[in-house]
Design a protein around this motif. Structure first.
Motif, PDB file in Angstrom:
ATOM      1  N   GLY A   1      38.854  46.791  39.649  1.00 51.94           N
ATOM      2  CA  GLY A   1      39.156  45.505  40.267  1.00 51.94           C
ATOM      3  C   GLY A   1      39.457  44.428  39.233  1.00 51.94           C
ATOM      4  O   GLY A   1      40.404  43.652  39.393  1.00 51.94           O
ATOM      5  N   LEU A   2      38.688  44.395  38.160  1.00 53.81           N
ATOM      6  CA  LEU A   2      38.925  43.401  37.112  1.00 53.81           C
ATOM      7  C   LEU A   2      40.249  43.648  36.405  1.00 53.81           C
ATOM      8  O   LEU A   2      40.972  42.702  36.072  1.00 53.81           O
ATOM      9  CB  LEU A   2      37.764  43.389  36.113  1.00 53.81           C
ATOM     10  N   TYR A   3      40.586  44.902  36.197  1.00 49.16           N
ATOM     11  CA  TYR A   3      41.884  45.221  35.604  1.00 49.16           C
ATOM     12  C   TYR A   3      43.006  44.750  36.533  1.00 49.16           C
ATOM     13  O   TYR A   3      43.985  44.144  36.090  1.00 49.16           O
ATOM     14  CB  TYR A   3      42.003  46.721  35.341  1.00 49.16           C
ATOM     15  N   GLY A   4      42.854  45.018  37.825  1.00 50.38           N
ATOM     16  CA  GLY A   4      43.845  44.576  38.801  1.00 50.38           C
ATOM     17  C   GLY A   4      43.977  43.064  38.841  1.00 50.38           C
ATOM     18  O   GLY A   4      45.067  42.524  39.034  1.00 50.38           O
ATOM     19  N   LEU A   5      42.883  42.379  38.628  1.00 51.64           N
ATOM     20  CA  LEU A   5      42.882  40.921  38.615  1.00 51.64           C
ATOM     21  C   LEU A   5      43.557  40.362  37.367  1.00 51.64           C
ATOM     22  O   LEU A   5      44.354  39.434  37.453  1.00 51.64           O
ATOM     23  CB  LEU A   5      41.430  40.419  38.676  1.00 51.64           C
TER      24      LEU A   5
ATOM     25  N   ASP B   1      28.716  43.570  40.252  1.00 51.78           N
ATOM     26  CA  ASP B   1      28.973  44.349  39.028  1.00 51.78           C
ATOM     27  C   ASP B   1      30.090  43.687  38.225  1.00 51.78           C
ATOM     28  O   ASP B   1      29.991  43.556  37.001  1.00 51.78           O
ATOM     29  CB  ASP B   1      29.353  45.796  39.359  1.00 51.78           C
ATOM     30  N   ALA B   2      31.149  43.274  38.909  1.00 55.55           N
ATOM     31  CA  ALA B   2      32.272  42.617  38.230  1.00 55.55           C
ATOM     32  C   ALA B   2      31.830  41.292  37.609  1.00 55.55           C
ATOM     33  O   ALA B   2      32.183  40.983  36.460  1.00 55.55           O
ATOM     34  CB  ALA B   2      33.426  42.388  39.209  1.00 55.55           C
ATOM     35  N   ARG B   3      31.056  40.500  38.331  1.00 55.03           N
ATOM     36  CA  ARG B   3      30.558  39.218  37.801  1.00 55.03           C
ATOM     37  C   ARG B   3      29.725  39.439  36.543  1.00 55.03           C
ATOM     38  O   ARG B   3      29.862  38.711  35.558  1.00 55.03           O
ATOM     39  CB  ARG B   3      29.719  38.489  38.852  1.00 55.03           C
TER      40      ARG B   3
ATOM     41  N   VAL C   1      38.426  33.305  33.368  1.00 56.41           N
ATOM     42  CA  VAL C   1      38.154  33.197  34.799  1.00 56.41           C
ATOM     43  C   VAL C   1      37.161  32.081  35.098  1.00 56.41           C
ATOM     44  O   VAL C   1      36.432  31.620  34.217  1.00 56.41           O
ATOM     45  CB  VAL C   1      37.610  34.519  35.400  1.00 56.41           C
ATOM     46  N   ARG C   2      37.143  31.684  36.371  1.00 58.93           N
ATOM     47  CA  ARG C   2      36.115  30.799  36.903  1.00 58.93           C
ATOM     48  C   ARG C   2      35.350  31.614  37.941  1.00 58.93           C
ATOM     49  O   ARG C   2      35.961  32.238  38.802  1.00 58.93           O
ATOM     50  CB  ARG C   2      36.738  29.576  37.566  1.00 58.93           C
ATOM     51  N   MET C   3      34.032  31.587  37.840  1.00 59.61           N
ATOM     52  CA  MET C   3      33.236  32.371  38.784  1.00 59.61           C
ATOM     53  C   MET C   3      32.475  31.465  39.739  1.00 59.61           C
ATOM     54  O   MET C   3      31.831  30.510  39.317  1.00 59.61           O
ATOM     55  CB  MET C   3      32.249  33.271  38.036  1.00 59.61           C
TER      56      MET C   3
ATOM     57  N   ASN D   1      33.600  34.300  44.573  1.00 62.07           N
ATOM     58  CA  ASN D   1      34.981  34.269  44.091  1.00 62.07           C
ATOM     59  C   ASN D   1      35.023  34.351  42.571  1.00 62.07           C
ATOM     60  O   ASN D   1      34.249  33.683  41.890  1.00 62.07           O
ATOM     61  CB  ASN D   1      35.659  32.970  44.559  1.00 62.07           C
ATOM     62  N   ILE D   2      35.912  35.178  42.074  1.00 60.46           N
ATOM     63  CA  ILE D   2      36.268  35.187  40.661  1.00 60.46           C
ATOM     64  C   ILE D   2      37.757  34.869  40.639  1.00 60.46           C
ATOM     65  O   ILE D   2      38.549  35.586  41.248  1.00 60.46           O
ATOM     66  CB  ILE D   2      36.026  36.567  39.997  1.00 60.46           C
TER      67      ILE D   2
END
Length: 195
Positions: A82-86, A112-114, A127-129, A133-134
């Protein structure tokens, strides 16, 4: 593969595989702070999903179904996808969703991503968390948890959907809503995990 217009793009596979240990840090338990070193089975799956492309350059596989034993590391792997896709999948205004039947379950991958973002000095400035939402600091890409509990599955423009604990879904509602939201994307990916 060539006759069907398919090629294996080693550079694209290696780009994704390099993203995990170079930019992601595991953020809990005995592995806290360690680089995300992919296990062999994880590298095979991810290299296949991201390396096989059409001669036009789009991903061959639009759905990945990953079924492995509990505790094998599928949730952190999916969060990394997901992070790669983002961040690095070259998709303008990418929408990435961690999707499940319950909000609590959808938040597991999202959390997990956060945690991986917070542990990464390279990624955290990009990024802004927020609580749910990321978002990238440039552009309009974001990563959010969604579930069938809150009726928030319609109207999405999905680039990557991470379907968690597929075996617990009583119907195909979440899967189909995420798939329906992929229509306008060049090379969307539905990454389904279960045990």
């Amino acid at each position: 593969a060539k006759k069907r217009g398919l090629v294996f793009d080693r550079q694209r596979a290696e780009h994704l595989l390099g993203f995990f240990p170079h930019f992601l840090r595991l953020a809990e338990g005995q592995f806290d702070g360690q680089p995300f070193a992919l296990q062999g089975w994880q590298a095979f799956i991810l290299g296949s999903v991201f390396g096989w492309v059409t001669t036009g350059g789009a991903r061959r596989f639009r759905t990945a179904y990953v079924e492995v034993g509990k505790g094998a590391g599928k949730s952190p792997m999916a969060a990394g996808v997901g992070l790669y896709g983002l961040l690095l999948d070259d998709e303008p205004s990418a929408e990435v969703y961690s999707a499940a039947t319950t909000r609590e379950q959808a938040r597991i991958l999202f959390q997990d991503a956060r945690k991986m973002i917070a542990a990464s000095p390279e990624l955290s400035p990009t990024v802004r968390m927020g609580q749910n939402n990321i978002a990238t600091t440039r552009g309009f890409s974001f990563f959010r948890p969604v579930s069938s509990e809150h009726r928030g599955l319609d109207g999405k423009r999905v680039h990557v959907s991470l379907i968690d604990e597929l075996h617990e879904h009583p119907t195909d509602l979440v899967v189909e809503k995420m798939r329906a939201g992929m229509k306008g994307r060049r090379q969307p990916l539905q990454f389904e995990i279960t045990n």
